[in-house]
Design a protein around this motif. Structure first.
Motif, PDB file in Angstrom:
ATOM      1  N   UNK A 277       0.830  -1.205   0.000  1.00  0.00           N
ATOM      2  CA  UNK A 277       0.000   0.000   0.000  1.00  0.00           C
ATOM      3  C   UNK A 277       0.862   1.251   0.000  1.00  0.00           C
ATOM      4  N   UNK A 278       1.945   1.222   0.791  1.00  0.00           N
ATOM      5  CA  UNK A 278       2.850   2.357   0.789  1.00  0.00           C
ATOM      6  C   UNK A 278       3.630   2.467  -0.503  1.00  0.00           C
ATOM      7  N   UNK A 303       9.723  13.293   7.571  1.00  0.00           N
ATOM      8  CA  UNK A 303       8.969  13.478   8.812  1.00  0.00           C
ATOM      9  C   UNK A 303       8.063  12.277   9.072  1.00  0.00           C
ATOM     10  N   UNK A 304       7.401  11.770   8.026  1.00  0.00           N
ATOM     11  CA  UNK A 304       6.551  10.588   8.179  1.00  0.00           C
ATOM     12  C   UNK A 304       7.382   9.365   8.548  1.00  0.00           C
ATOM     13  N   UNK A 305       8.567   9.254   7.957  1.00  0.00           N
ATOM     14  CA  UNK A 305       9.452   8.130   8.267  1.00  0.00           C
ATOM     15  C   UNK A 305       9.826   8.144   9.751  1.00  0.00           C
ATOM     16  N   UNK A 327       2.781   0.932   6.854  1.00  0.00           N
ATOM     17  CA  UNK A 327       2.301   1.736   5.721  1.00  0.00           C
ATOM     18  C   UNK A 327       3.020   3.080   5.686  1.00  0.00           C
ATOM     19  N   UNK A 328       3.134   3.744   6.839  1.00  0.00           N
ATOM     20  CA  UNK A 328       3.813   5.040   6.881  1.00  0.00           C
ATOM     21  C   UNK A 328       5.271   4.915   6.462  1.00  0.00           C
ATOM     22  N   UNK A 329       5.951   3.895   6.976  1.00  0.00           N
ATOM     23  CA  UNK A 329       7.370   3.736   6.662  1.00  0.00           C
ATOM     24  C   UNK A 329       7.587   3.473   5.177  1.00  0.00           C
ATOM     25  N   UNK A 330       6.817   2.550   4.595  1.00  0.00           N
ATOM     26  CA  UNK A 330       7.032   2.228   3.183  1.00  0.00           C
ATOM     27  C   UNK A 330       6.656   3.395   2.282  1.00  0.00           C
ATOM     28  N   UNK A 331       5.590   4.106   2.639  1.00  0.00           N
ATOM     29  CA  UNK A 331       5.206   5.280   1.853  1.00  0.00           C
ATOM     30  C   UNK A 331       6.336   6.309   1.866  1.00  0.00           C
TER      31      UNK A 331
END
Length: 429
Positions: A277-278, A303-305, A327-331
């Motif tokens: 998904x990311x 920042x999301x990472x 999801x946040x990390x892969x995105x």
């Protein structure tokens, strides 16, 4: 020429670099993405299969561990020694030739009767799997500048999906038909893709061939790093974000196999489906880059990472937190990765393979660093320490962005400021 002097690359009988790039259809972009995903997956297939491989070939634990190491060493060598060839050879022929040689390497692995043959085959598989980066550079060179970010984003999504699903696919296939079936299936699919690529890729190279010897070609990669601040900066971003990426994915199976989860290998491998998904958001990052928002995209992604490690720290108590963190990390990682490749390719489009190959060496260093540090730290201090490590890599990336945010990240502006607008890439002489 002597000293640090560099000279323009001479080109003969080739398409002018200002000529419009041929249009890339949606189907062609999808083909590039699929081919990239299939090629890079070969680097990661072995990870769920190590124990089975070791038992089958009577390998010691230390020798089993070298399977992954040799594959990644081969990949790193391929990035430096093979990928730059895309700047001086017909990329269509190069892609097909590397794909067919990869089929041979996969067949060697699938039929290996001794540990020595298996290790040689795995090293060759890693070396030739860098056809992935040749394809990325090829796609970027064929894309019109206004859509390059979108194209690189779409193709990179294929790369990341291949990485994330490799473990899941190999585990499931090995359960059904044994570990050798994984490599036989991959060899068959790679051969079919080689045939398709031979038929549909443009017959002219993505960039014109240069009168440049192999030694000078490799030296020019180093010269590019010495000259281009943006390339060095983006390589550091790549190292840090993939160190964070590898920190998670190389160690997350450890707590998930323990209380309170006790998940099977197949169930843990399925976690990669969440990461997809990311990865699919990489195309969004590409579109933002096409709009000139590379700096903002990078800052937001970093920042999301950094933030992703907060929910990941609650892995043992909350499956929902694990999903959100993944999801946040892969995105975030893919947004930075797409931005990096889009920007550095624009520095010298006629040296796209050298730029991307050199950049990916730093990616490999970051991945290896994260994997080694995370697994060692988990054994010594547990999951909380692993999350602290991942957050540290992420914070370093964010701090680097904040410290350098006032510098230009527009390759055209950077070239103009040096008085080099339109200058071909250095040839390393």
């Amino acid at each position: 020429m002597t000293g640090n002097e560099v000279a323009p690359t001479r080109r003969t009988g080739a398409r002018n670099r200002e000529d419009p790039a041929p249009a890339l259809s949606r189907g062609m972009i999808t083909l590039f993405a699929v081919a990239c995903g299939v090629a890079v997956a070969n680097v990661y297939f072995s990870q769920p299969l190590l124990v089975t491989m070791g038992h089958d070939l009577a390998m010691s634990p230390a020798l089993v561990g070298s399977v992954v190491t040799l594959t990644h060493v081969g990949y790193g060598l391929g990035l430096f020694f093979l990928v730059p060839l895309g700047d001086v050879a017909d990329r269509r022929r190069l892609v097909v030739a590397q794909s067919l040689l990869l089929v041979v390497a996969l067949a060697v692995v699938a039929t290996a009767g001794t540990a020595a043959i298996l290790l040689a085959g795995m090293a060759a598989t890693g070396l030739l799997a860098v056809v992935t980066q040749t394809l990325v550079a090829f796609a970027a060179s064929l894309a019109p500048p206004a859509a390059r970010g979108r194209v690189v984003g779409a193709v990179t999504s294929g790369v990341v999906i291949g990485i994330l699903l490799a473990r899941t696919a190999s585990g499931l296939l090995a359960d059904l038909a044994g570990w050798r079936s994984v490599y036989l299936a991959s060899a068959t699919l790679t051969a079919l893709l080689a045939l398709v690529l031979h038929r549909v890729l443009p017959r002219h190279p993505g960039t014109p061939p240069a009168t440049l010897g192999y030694g000078r070609l490799l030296r020019s990669t180093v010269t590019l790093f010495a000259r281009e601040r943006l390339l060095r900066l983006r390589a550091l971003f790549g190292l840090l974000v993939f160190a964070a990426f590898s920190t998670l994915w190389s160690s997350v199976a450890l707590p998930l196999s323990e209380a309170p989860y006790f998940l099977s290998h197949s169930a843990i491998g399925a976690l990669g489906l969440i990461g997809v998904a990311g990865a699919l958001a990489a195309t969004v990052a590409g579109r933002l880059n096409d709009r000139g928002l590379s700096r903002r995209t990078t800052g937001l992604a970093l920042a999301l990472l950094t933030a992703s490690w907060l929910p990941l720290a609650f892995l043992r108590s909350s499956p929902a937190a694990l999903v959100a963190g993944v999801i946040l990390l892969d995105l975030a990682v893919q947004a930075v990765h797409v931005t990096n490749q889009t920007l550095i390719h624009a520095l010298h489009p006629d040296a796209g393979s050298r730029l991307i190959g050199g950049y990916m060496v730093f990616y490999s260093i970051g991945s290896a660093t994260g994997a080694v540090a995370a697994t060692s730290l988990y054994a010594a201090a547990g999951w909380g320490a692993v999350c602290a490590l991942g957050a540290a890599f992420s914070c370093l990336g964010l701090a680097l962005w904040a410290f350098t945010r006032h510098g230009t990240e527009d390759p055209a502006a950077a070239a103009a400021s040096r008085g080099e607008a339109g200058e071909p890439a250095p040839d390393g002489r």
